[in-house]
Design a protein around this motif. Sequence first.
Motif, PDB file in Angstrom:
ATOM      1  N   LYS A  15       0.796  -1.223   0.000  1.00  0.00           N
ATOM      2  CA  LYS A  15       0.000   0.000   0.000  1.00  0.00           C
ATOM      3  C   LYS A  15       0.835   1.283   0.000  1.00  0.00           C
ATOM      4  CE  LYS A  15      -4.046   0.124   0.441  1.00  0.00           C
ATOM      5  NZ  LYS A  15      -5.124   0.100  -0.550  1.00  0.00           N
ATOM      6  N   ARG A  16       2.077   1.166   0.465  1.00  0.00           N
ATOM      7  CA  ARG A  16       2.855   2.400   0.529  1.00  0.00           C
ATOM      8  C   ARG A  16       4.337   2.068   0.511  1.00  0.00           C
ATOM      9  NH1 ARG A  16       0.860   7.774   0.290  1.00  0.00           N
ATOM     10  NH2 ARG A  16       2.406   9.168   1.201  1.00  0.00           N
ATOM     11  N   VAL A  17       5.093   2.811  -0.269  1.00  0.00           N
ATOM     12  CA  VAL A  17       6.544   2.655  -0.277  1.00  0.00           C
ATOM     13  C   VAL A  17       7.200   4.019  -0.121  1.00  0.00           C
ATOM     14  CG1 VAL A  17       6.568   0.603  -1.750  1.00  0.00           C
ATOM     15  CG2 VAL A  17       6.668   2.879  -2.793  1.00  0.00           C
ATOM     16  N   ALA A  18       8.439   4.029   0.387  1.00  0.00           N
ATOM     17  CA  ALA A  18       9.178   5.283   0.489  1.00  0.00           C
ATOM     18  C   ALA A  18      10.665   4.990   0.605  1.00  0.00           C
ATOM     19  CB  ALA A  18       8.707   6.081   1.701  1.00  0.00           C
ATOM     20  N   PHE A  19      11.471   5.801  -0.110  1.00  0.00           N
ATOM     21  CA  PHE A  19      12.921   5.709   0.003  1.00  0.00           C
ATOM     22  C   PHE A  19      13.391   6.450   1.252  1.00  0.00           C
ATOM     23  CE2 PHE A  19      13.388   4.533  -4.534  1.00  0.00           C
ATOM     24  CZ  PHE A  19      14.453   3.643  -4.422  1.00  0.00           C
TER      25      PHE A  19
END
Lengths: 334, 707, 149
Positions: free
Chosen positions: A97-101
């Motif tokens: 549902k959500r990704v982030a670097f």
Amino acid sequence: MRPILLQGHERSLTQIKFNAEGDLLFSCSKDHVINVWFSHNGERLGTYDGHNGTVWTIDVDSQSKYLVSGSADNTLRLWAVSTGKCLFTWEFPTAVKRVAFSDDDEQVVCITEQRMGHQGAIRVFKINGDGDGTNQSEDPLYMFHPIGSKATVCAFSYTPNVIITGHESGKVALFDVSTGNEILNNERAHMDVVTDLQLSADASYFLTSSKDKTARLHDTKTLKVLKTFSTETPLNSAALSPNRPYVLLGGGQEAMQVTTTSLRQGKFETRFWHKVFEEEVGRVKGHFGPINTIAVHPAGTSYASGGEDGFVRVHHFDDTYFRAKPYGDMEIED
Amino acid sequence: MAIPNGSSTSHEDIDAEIDFSDIEEKYRVDFDDGFDSVIVVDDVPIIDQSKLDRLLQKIAKDFSRKGAPIKPEDIFVPWDDAADKSKGYVFIDLRTPDAAAFAVAAMHGHQFDSRRQFKVNRFMDIEHYANMDETYIEPQTEEYQPKEHLRAFLTDPQGRDQYVTYRGDDVDIHWHGKPSQCEIAYSKKGWTDLYVSWSPLGTYIATLFRQGVRLFGGPSWEPQQRFAHPLVKLIDFSPCEQYLVTWSHDPISVPPNLPQGPEYFSPEDEGNNIAVWDIKSGHLLRTFPTSTLDGEDPTAKKQMQWPALKWSADDKFTARVTAGQHISVYELPSMGLHNKKSLKIEGVVDFEWCPHGEKDRDEADKASAAGKTKKARENMLAYWTPEVANQPARVTLVNFPSRTVLRQKNLFNVTDCKLYWQNQGDFLCVKVDRHTKTKKSIFCNLEIFRVREKDYPVEVVELKDTVTDFSWEPKGERFAIVSSNDPNLGNPGPGITIKTDISFFQLDRAKNDFKLLHTLTSRTSNTIRWSPRGRHVVLATVGSSSKSELEFWDLDFGTEDRREGQVVKEEWGSGIQQLGSADHYGVTDVEWDPSGRYLATSASAWRHTLENGYAIWDFRGQEVEKHLLDRFKQFIWRPRPRTLLTKEQQRQIRRNLREYSRAFDEEDAAEESNVSAELIAHRKRLVDEWNAWRAHCKKDIAEEKRN
Amino acid sequence: AERHALQVRRALVARRRELLAELSVRKEKEEASRRAESSRRERDEEAKRAKADAARKELERARKEIESIRTEEAKKLAQNLIKRGGLKVSVNEMEDLSTDSLMRLQVEQLEKEKKELNERLRIASKRIDHTERAYRKEELPLLASDYAT
């Protein structure tokens, strides 16, 4: 300020992101496709094909080298930005549902959904930048199951190994990913699902939007609510505008709840609020359905909104926007 | 604002959450500790263990029979261990102080058996009596407490108006004036279960609870009166605020243990739905059943007429119609049927009392001041009967109490009639919906009675279209109608907005008849709202999902420059000017303030849940304030009574307006600079706080990085 | 042999004559078709010319009509403006005014009217507000005495 209309998606947008330089705009949608566009003229540069379900989320690293994406097909994928090639695929039991670097591009955090007997999980992967990028570890660096309300959005804070999460219940929290411990929370940050979370440039504060019709500015360190922006529709996205003291909010009653749309045709608006005074300063309309995602150019020169209507609208601010000083000559720190 | 449909909201939904704690706190009788629900019953038989159960059963039964239900477990029996017998008295916990008080009243002196009478006291009192100082102390004379001035709201030095808003569980009373003078006058959570309502002159605010109606008023919003009508849904004040009519869907029932007295229902009221109360004394005057036609299935759902009782303008009479049969007029304050008989009128459908104009009131005041019993103008009412067999439909004007018929007019091919009195009682317009011979199409006649003239001349305005709304200009000689020939009229559906025309008519002094002044064609407006002072009018599209326009019109534009009394010949209808237009998405209610300077529009959550809230506009259509508020339900301006200024005094003020204006201009200028200065200071403070916080953050992060 | 030769000659002559006749017929035919062709071309050209002519005429007419509408409009505009008392030119001078300039004049006129309306409304608004406030101010002492009784 004539908007550029990006017509490359057949279904509603889920997330849009500028790269660090701001020359590229990435968009993903329920039509399984990820697109990349030149932000200055709206020309489509290419696509990233491979997902077999709604692409819920994307993020791009600071060098515009790698793109990560999470999808309802239960995979997290790593792409080469320049070639469009899929470098690696991680598979999970449920949708991503959500990704982030992370700031240093070395880690990626991802939220997988709680469903079908599987607990919601937050995983952190180490991204191996050596070689052609295909040599990634299957296993996460860290993994934990946050107890209580499901996490919906997340981002790395400026403290190593600490992530900020937003939850279905309206809670925002800080987690230590190495231990899985909740360091701090604010249970009453919102009264309903947190739908978006975007950080300030130095990550010292962040903006959340919620179905409770408000957007709020939080102190990353204390999780105290600094500012509240109250609107009359459920909000899906909120973005900070660099160099200008504004926040941009988007949302709208879902189509099902609007009895007739004729009056509201093309009237789904991006709202501009003054970050410090908590006053609404303007609106930009155009979408034919609720606005799902908003992103502002890292230099603050333009912004883009992606809607339920399947369009991305890119607006370049004109001179008057920068010259206008509706509140006099007060210097406001970014 | 419209009162919500009685059936749409029910008490049950919100029952549990009403917070009375503040009220309770205020009125709590101060006992020393928590024993205020305990009573002591003396002269109870002394018994041994074997008879204990039976004794407790009997006591519980006796108490319950007198309306104080208790269980044997609530009774505590002190025991004489030496004798292994009870001590002859018991303690009973009644759970609440109220119940305890009732039990003391009901059971003291109760004949338990042939020899014993219970002596019942509050537990606390026993202690109090035991410790009583025997010496007599002169009771302090209570200081005379002046009753609060119920019209204190009129004495606001800034001359502001008030309005009430009801949102979620919150009821707020606001002052409305210049921007810096807008403030909350009073605010209370859970002040009502259903809705709020002002009395017609603004003296009281009524709130509805499961238990009944309460009236509040005065500068401190103290409770003024209560009317115990359980599950009340609808209320209606008499025009002079002397009486209140309440209605509940649930028939009145009088359980045996309820308190009795002039303020409460008695067994003969059982089964009725409507109650009439005296506001000053709080006494119940009479109850009625909700009227149903004879031979009609009482279970059949029919739109109930509300108000069920219609009041004459002087509060002397109230009347209700029994459709098809008669109008019953009751005299106040006895609420007895006037002359012991109704006005028998075959077929009567509806009636309206003639309002009293300022002229009538001034005359009445003068007459009473002079102590003369000169006959004032009688009350008048108009009613209509439909066509039956060979008899035409008919409108009749009757004087009351003399019951003399003043005027009758026959009407043909009538489908329906509506009676509209001009608010000064100068004119009566009967809107007659007529059908063609084939009954295929409907058109409209306006039959206008000039009531102040000899023989009550009637003039007819014939219209080709269906008239959907009619409205007299207050104190005026003009009216406005909404008419339509839209084929969709009559079959409303979602998304359909009916096309309408708005027409204004005015009494032509020269010809003494009503003449078309102006028509605005192809609108969607369905609502006419005249300013209470006349002249200005707002046309609104209400209840449509796609249109929500407001048009602000002035019917005397450019005539105010003229000196008073100066007659200028001018073109017919030339003074009509649109002042502005606006849009309030989802608007459900449109109301002028009592002064005609401001207009409030609101979108109530009772009708839909999109962008609820309210807005205030000036008479030109410029937005003054707008609030989008979730779960917003009600907005009502507080009405004001008739001014105490005489006509002459008002004229004097208008003549010297320039002098007043000078002072007000100064005030306004000061206000403006004040507001902007305040706003700038406020913003400066916010910016300073923000910048300080940012500096702090930056330092923090720098430190973090160094580590 | 001579006879034979004669026969041959005669045959030759006859054949030649035949050929000649054929040739002349063909020539005639060609001539005729050429003539027909040229006359057809002429006709076509004629038609084309006529068409072009008609088109030009139509254009002319349309232009004239537009022109007349424009002048008519200008006239109307001007008259309108004159009626409203904003324009200070006579109908004769009007001929010199283009529609554009008239339009500009009208915009100015509307602008002015709007301004005037706003100014009048401001004054009216003040009057209404101040009258009401004056009433209420003067009513104050009356209310106090009303309460006392």
